[in-house]
Each structure stands twice: as C-alpha cells, then as structure tokens.
Design an enzyme around this catalytic site. Sequence first.
Site, mmCIF file in Angstrom:
data_model
loop_
_atom_site.group_PDB
_atom_site.id
_atom_site.type_symbol
_atom_site.label_atom_id
_atom_site.label_comp_id
_atom_site.label_asym_id
_atom_site.label_seq_id
_atom_site.Cartn_x
_atom_site.Cartn_y
_atom_site.Cartn_z
ATOM 1 N N ASP A 30 27.189 23.144 22.395
ATOM 2 C CA ASP A 30 26.331 23.061 23.718
ATOM 3 C C ASP A 30 26.980 23.980 24.569
ATOM 4 O OD1 ASP A 30 25.039 21.868 26.303
ATOM 5 O OD2 ASP A 30 24.353 20.541 25.089
ATOM 6 N N LYS A 35 30.434 19.050 29.706
ATOM 7 C CA LYS A 35 30.026 18.064 28.793
ATOM 8 C C LYS A 35 30.761 17.996 27.528
ATOM 9 C CE LYS A 35 25.540 17.474 28.136
ATOM 10 N NZ LYS A 35 24.037 17.787 27.331
ATOM 11 N N GLU A 162 11.831 14.480 15.300
ATOM 12 C CA GLU A 162 12.583 13.127 15.273
ATOM 13 C C GLU A 162 11.493 12.216 15.849
ATOM 14 O OE1 GLU A 162 13.105 11.869 18.542
ATOM 15 O OE2 GLU A 162 12.324 13.538 19.641
ATOM 16 N N PHE A 163 11.942 10.968 15.418
ATOM 17 C CA PHE A 163 11.154 9.871 16.084
ATOM 18 C C PHE A 163 12.148 8.648 16.502
ATOM 19 C CE2 PHE A 163 8.506 11.659 12.559
ATOM 20 C CZ PHE A 163 7.501 12.264 13.042
ATOM 21 N N PRO A 266 0.869 -4.480 28.390
ATOM 22 C CA PRO A 266 0.367 -3.686 29.845
ATOM 23 C C PRO A 266 1.447 -3.609 30.757
ATOM 24 C CG PRO A 266 -0.717 -5.959 29.800
ATOM 25 C CD PRO A 266 0.059 -5.603 28.444
ATOM 26 N N CYS A 274 9.503 11.914 26.593
ATOM 27 C CA CYS A 274 8.639 12.382 25.482
ATOM 28 C C CYS A 274 7.152 12.252 25.700
ATOM 29 C CB CYS A 274 8.836 11.615 24.127
ATOM 30 S SG CYS A 274 10.450 11.788 23.471
ATOM 31 N N LYS A 277 5.478 14.640 28.708
ATOM 32 C CA LYS A 277 5.808 16.154 28.264
ATOM 33 C C LYS A 277 4.878 16.600 26.981
ATOM 34 C CE LYS A 277 9.616 16.983 25.916
ATOM 35 N NZ LYS A 277 9.234 17.391 24.535
ATOM 36 N N LYS A 335 12.516 2.425 30.580
ATOM 37 C CA LYS A 335 12.608 1.477 29.724
ATOM 38 C C LYS A 335 13.687 0.853 29.573
ATOM 39 C CE LYS A 335 12.538 2.273 25.298
ATOM 40 N NZ LYS A 335 12.258 2.758 23.769
ATOM 41 N N ARG A 342 14.011 9.962 33.502
ATOM 42 C CA ARG A 342 12.688 11.107 33.451
ATOM 43 C C ARG A 342 11.364 10.221 33.392
ATOM 44 N NH1 ARG A 342 15.043 14.480 28.642
ATOM 45 N NH2 ARG A 342 15.959 12.600 28.006
#
Length: 446
Positions: A30, A35, A162-163, A266, A274, A277, A335, A342
């Site tokens: 990176d 970082k 990726e998932f 709901p 994700c 975007k 979440k 974000r």
Amino acid sequence: MKISVIGTGYVGLVTGACFADSGNDVICMDVDSAKISKLKMGILPIYEPGLDEIVKKNLSAARLSFTTDLEEAVRKSELIFLCLPTPPGRDGDADLSIVFNVVRNIAKILKREIKLNPHVRKLIVSKSTVPVGTADRIREIIFSTIGKIPETAFIDVASNPEFLKEGNAVQDFMFPDRVVIGVNNGESEKIMRELYEPFVRTGAPILVMDTRSAEMVKYTANAFLAMRVSFMNEIANLCEKLGADVEKVRIAIGYDVRIGPKFLFPGVGWGGSCFPKDLKALIKMGGKNGVDLKIVKAVYEVNEKQKRLIVEKIKKHFNGKLKDKKIAIWGLSFKPKTDDMREAPSITIINELLKLGASVVAYDPVAMPNAKKIFDKKIKFAKNQYEAIKGADALVLVTEWQEFREPDFNYMKSLMRTPVVFDGRNIYKPEKLKGLGFVYYGIGRK
C-alpha cells in the site's frame, strides 16, 4: 504460492491474511506508509471480527508481510491481486484511475523483469469491483507496455470478484458460497483452481468463465440483493398505510423456496461501500450501452427516500417542533460488526435532525472514531448506550448491534425525558414496549 496483494483496504487485507493463513507467502502493498507501519506491528486500520488474530498469527509465522514498495511486491510474487479502490466519479461511473495507474507501474516493472528473466511467470488478478471490460483494458495496458514477450514467459490477466460481507468477511473468504474466476486460458484456470482448492473442500463450486462475465457477476449480485431490501421497504411503507404488519408478511414470504428469507428485512435503508457505488456504476454501464436499467434506478431512488422516512416519523410525532429536542442515536455504522460509515443511513438521519434544530447524542460500539471525522463537534458522543439516552426526548435505533437487542427497558424509561422509541430495524416487539409505557414506531408495523 507466492502472492502479492496491492491495496490494504477491507478486501485487500482480508484477502492477503486469508491466503497467508492457508500456507501461501503473501506480501501486502500500500502507498500509505503510516498504515503499513501499523500493519507491520499488527495494528489494523479497520474493525473486522477475527481479522486481527489472523494477521498477527501470520505475521508471526512470516507468511504475511507488508511493504510500500510496489516493485518488491511484484518481483517476489507469482500472483498479483489488485484490491484497489474504485470510487464513484461525479457522474456515478466507477473511477478507475487508481487501478490503471497501478497497472501501468506494474507493466513497467514486468518489462524490466522480463529482460532479466525470460522465464518469468506472473498472473495479474483483478479483485476490485470494476466495470465490465476492465480486465481487457488491464491486459491491453500491460502488453502494450511490455511489447512482445518471450515464448518461455507467462503473463496473463484474470478476474476474481470478491463477495465479502463486512462484519463476516473472514468467514466468507474461508468458507465461500462459490468462487468466481474469469480467465482466458487453461494455464490461468489451473493456477486459480490450485490457489482456491483449500477453500472449497466442503463442496462449494469454483465457477470458471470469461473475464467479462465474471465482472458482471459482482454487479448483478449486489444489485439483486439491494433490490430485495428496497422492495421490502416499499412493502413496509404500504403495510403501515393498510394496517398490516410487515414482519408477518416478511416471515411468510420467506418460507417460499423461490424467495427465501434473506435480505428481506425492512429498515432505514442500505449503505456501505458496495451497494451505493455498484448500483451507480451499473446504471452508468447501462446508459453507455443504450440499456435503461429502470429497476436498478428505482432500487437506488427508493433507498435514498427510505433514509429520510424515519425523520418524517420523528417530525410527525413532535408536530414539526424539534428545536431543542434531544434525540439519541443507537448505531452509526451502516451495518453491525463493522466500523464502516460509508453511505451509512445514520449520516442522512443525523444531518436531517440537525437541520430541524434537534441536538443529537450518539453511541456505536466501534464506529464512533470514524463518525467523529464526519460530524466533528456537531453532535455529542456517549460512552455507552445508556448515557446516550439520558434526558433524551426520543431514541432512534439505526444499526442493529447485538447489544441493543435486549436492553433494560425499565432503566431506559427512567433515563429518558419522554419514552419514545423509533425502531429503524424492527428489532423490538411493539406490544412489549407499549406495555412498558413507551411510544413505539417501527418500519411497516401496525
């Protein structure tokens, strides 16, 4: 295998750590030197359950290392994973400038390496979520820079979307539902199959296809999941008007095997890095190719409206008079089990409340450091959930962290100025709260 991972965000860090944990030698690269310095000491820049243990374990075993030197990462690896940011541009299209800049630099390094070693073998793998055709463009950049390669060398480009769900990313990587691989030849397929073999021993399939189809899979999956949530939010809003209970509706349709129970909850809307975007990028892809994705557009529009719905409920309860009202917020991240802010619904909700003159006190188990960067001193942050509601005129539950599910309601009532709860995730039983003397508002509840 010897692997380099370019980019140490959520995807890159999880990818690198999990590959190292299966016995590979992994270098994570990176440009952020601060970082990288912290990562070398085992200090993570993100909160992701289980990730810190894997990073520290593989650092100690010398299977995982970190660097700011791209040339070192490329030279020492056989597989080069691109886990780079693709933020939305002003027009909603994915900004691929970072990806292509890195690819150009990698191509220059490969050109120098081929002169020294005509037997070089490198597979560049795009793991970032990128528009369809990006792998083809990466291939063009690499081979136009390198020129003709010796017959003894092997250089190729693959796609491997990726998932990973934030808050469950390590588990998702170690035990995937499926692995999607986009390749153009048998040699690349063989390499990728061998790499993922340890992760699919329980029977999960490795799905091999062309790179364009692989790139499309990720966008399609995210758009479909976002559609389910937005659809249920619209049904919830109708349930309120008709006197029906969306929770009963949700459970009943979830038993239909054609539908299933997941992503039918709901609430105050979806956020994160994700869905917003990727839907914007998918809409843009459609427009560029003459396909008007009306359903995808509606999914996004419904979600933006849903974020403001709970504020309308608050306004109605207080007859539009929110000046000097103290509103407590439980949950800030988009979440549970992540510190990611974000596109979090909490941002929209808090900003709307501030515009109406309310004062806001918020609490989140892990996201407050990131939230402070957004709100600064505009709101107050509490040390715990109960401190947040002390003297509050109302509580707004935004993120359904586990510790919020079974609070001491009697203690809550004694702390609050007025016992009013706006349950943005439907985690409480309306009858129970009403029986305890609370005024309760949910999403799509009677």
